[in-house]
Design a protein around this motif. Structure first.
Motif, mmCIF file in Angstrom:
data_model
loop_
_atom_site.group_PDB
_atom_site.id
_atom_site.type_symbol
_atom_site.label_atom_id
_atom_site.label_comp_id
_atom_site.label_asym_id
_atom_site.label_seq_id
_atom_site.Cartn_x
_atom_site.Cartn_y
_atom_site.Cartn_z
ATOM 1 N N LEU A 59 8.776 -8.128 -4.420
ATOM 2 C CA LEU A 59 9.566 -8.638 -3.256
ATOM 3 C C LEU A 59 9.575 -7.824 -2.031
ATOM 4 O O LEU A 59 9.350 -8.227 -0.910
ATOM 5 N N GLU A 60 9.735 -6.455 -2.328
ATOM 6 C CA GLU A 60 10.103 -5.609 -1.246
ATOM 7 C C GLU A 60 8.702 -5.333 -0.425
ATOM 8 O O GLU A 60 8.690 -4.929 0.683
ATOM 9 N N PHE A 61 7.388 -5.264 -1.327
ATOM 10 C CA PHE A 61 6.239 -4.836 -0.858
ATOM 11 C C PHE A 61 5.354 -6.204 -0.321
ATOM 12 O O PHE A 61 4.054 -5.974 0.353
ATOM 13 N N SER A 62 5.956 -7.229 -0.326
ATOM 14 C CA SER A 62 5.132 -8.449 -0.146
ATOM 15 C C SER A 62 5.160 -8.546 1.443
ATOM 16 O O SER A 62 5.751 -7.911 2.372
ATOM 17 N N GLY A 63 3.734 -8.978 1.967
ATOM 18 C CA GLY A 63 3.312 -8.842 3.217
ATOM 19 C C GLY A 63 2.782 -7.457 3.819
ATOM 20 O O GLY A 63 2.371 -7.241 5.003
ATOM 21 N N ILE A 64 2.905 -6.683 3.116
ATOM 22 C CA ILE A 64 2.310 -5.278 3.270
ATOM 23 C C ILE A 64 0.921 -5.424 3.152
ATOM 24 O O ILE A 64 0.055 -5.498 2.318
#
Length: 388
Positions: A59-64
């Motif tokens: 969740l925290e690193f999604s889109g990185i």
């Protein structure tokens, strides 16, 4: 991405999502995170914790989807880890560097992970691009470690190759990669001044590393090739070394038996202790870039040594160790710690130093003293204009 560097280069932006996905499914990596975050619960409750950690990180690193975005995201965590184990980090000399130019950061080497981490910390907080980092393949035993390091701009130095021809070929590729990074990609590079940490506190540049930089540029003179890389001498000073006891034990063992064999997992222990162990104050000094390199590798190494050793910040503990060192240099006028620092600073240092000496077996103590005394000897020899 250039194929010739495929085996050693850091990951590109396009590879970030797939490597992140692989990491967050790697049980060994999740196990390390669980132990770090929940030391008491990791063993009995690992089966429950690991999926929760993986889900939270996804969740925290999604889109990185780029290395820069990843570095921006993890920077607060890195800062916290870096700052938690120190009494403050200072750095100086970055104003000598041009913001949009690439440099070869040649640094003294005391800690496996934290040396480049502190250089990164300084460079990042000064608003400059972080360097690509040279790391030995001996530290990349597990796939997730290799993935993590290559995500964070690390490139691989193949040290475990034994054949002479294979070694030569590997160094040729390494040389070409470092030159390509700085001269074509305009990306800075961090590399240690010598292979392996200076366990005795004697920071010296290995001229073979400088010669390696020239290997892929034989159409140019050594001086031309090295000057084009704009070498920057970097001095990293730790007030206290978390691994000083282990280094003293190794030095004592080598001196008394003639050799030393690492125990399984010893590098992992050193890495963990180096990251989390107490360091006191830390200072990173960036020297003036060398624009006119010497034509001789040994002369350039000696020049780098003078600059790195002169830039090293000496703390009270260094003077305390020097005062009790059996091999003090009678030619040198080294002042007493009390003449250099205030009473409170001396009292704090004496308490910490006594604790470290008490934890060290008597036969190994001379090697503990040596680590802290040697930088004093080196710096005062430079001040006195004496050969190192």
């Amino acid at each position: 991405m250039m194929d010739e560097f495929e085996a050693i280069r850091p990951y590109s932006d396009a590879e970030v999502p797939a490597v992140m996905s692989r990491l967050l499914s790697d049980q060994a990596f999740l196990d390390v995170l669980a132990r770090f975050r929940f030391p008491r619960l990791a063993e009995p409750m690992g089966w429950l914790l690991k999926p929760i950690i993986a889900k939270r990180l996804r969740l925290e690193f999604s889109g990185i989807n780029s290395v820069d975005a990843l570095q921006d995201k993890i920077e607060p965590y890195v800062d916290r880890t870096v700052e938690r184990a120190t009494d403050g980090i200072t750095y100086a000399g970055l104003e000598r560097l041009e913001r949009n130019r690439a440099y070869l950061f040649l640094a003294n080497h005391r800690d496996i992970v934290m040396d480049p981490a502190f250089v990164n910390y300084a460079v990042y907080h000064a608003g400059m691009r972080t360097p690509r980092i040279a790391i030995g393949d001996n530290l990349l035993q597990r796939p997730f470690v290799s993935d993590l390091m290559r995500l964070n701009k690390s490139f691989i130095v193949h040290r475990s190759i034994s054949g002479r021809r294979e070694k030569l070929a590997a160094y040729q590729v390494l040389s070409a990669y470092i030159n390509h990074s700085i001269r074509q990609d305009n990306e800075s590079v961090w590399i240690a001044q010598a292979e392996g940490r200076a366990k005795d506190g004697d920071d010296r540049t290995d001229s073979a590393i400088l010669k390696m930089m020239h290997m892929s540029r034989k159409d140019e003179s050594f001086a031309e090739a090295l000057s084009a890389l704009r070498p920057v001498p970097v001095s990293i000073s730790y007030e206290y070394d978390p691994c000083d006891q282990a280094k003293a034990r190794e030095l004592y063992t080598r001196a008394s038996t003639g050799s030393y064999t690492k125990a399984p997992g010893e590098d992992d222990t050193s890495i963990a202790l180096g990251i989390t162990g107490y360091k006191g104050r830390v200072h990173v000094q960036f020297g003036q870039p060398i624009s006119q390199a010497s034509e001789d590798a040994k002369q350039l190494a000696a020049e780098l040594d003078r600059r790195i050793l002169a830039g090293y910040r000496l703390f009270p503990v260094h003077y305390l160790a020097y005062a009790m060192w059996a091999d003090r240099d009678p030619q040198l006028q080294v002042p007493d710690a009390r003449a250099m620092f205030d009473r409170q600073e001396i009292a704090t240092a004496e308490a910490e130093w006594s604790k470290r000496l008490a934890a060290c077996p008597a036969v190994q103590q001379p090697w503990l003293v040596l680590q802290y005394a040697m930088p004093v000897r080196n710096q005062y020899r430079i001040k006195a204009g004496l050969p190192l």
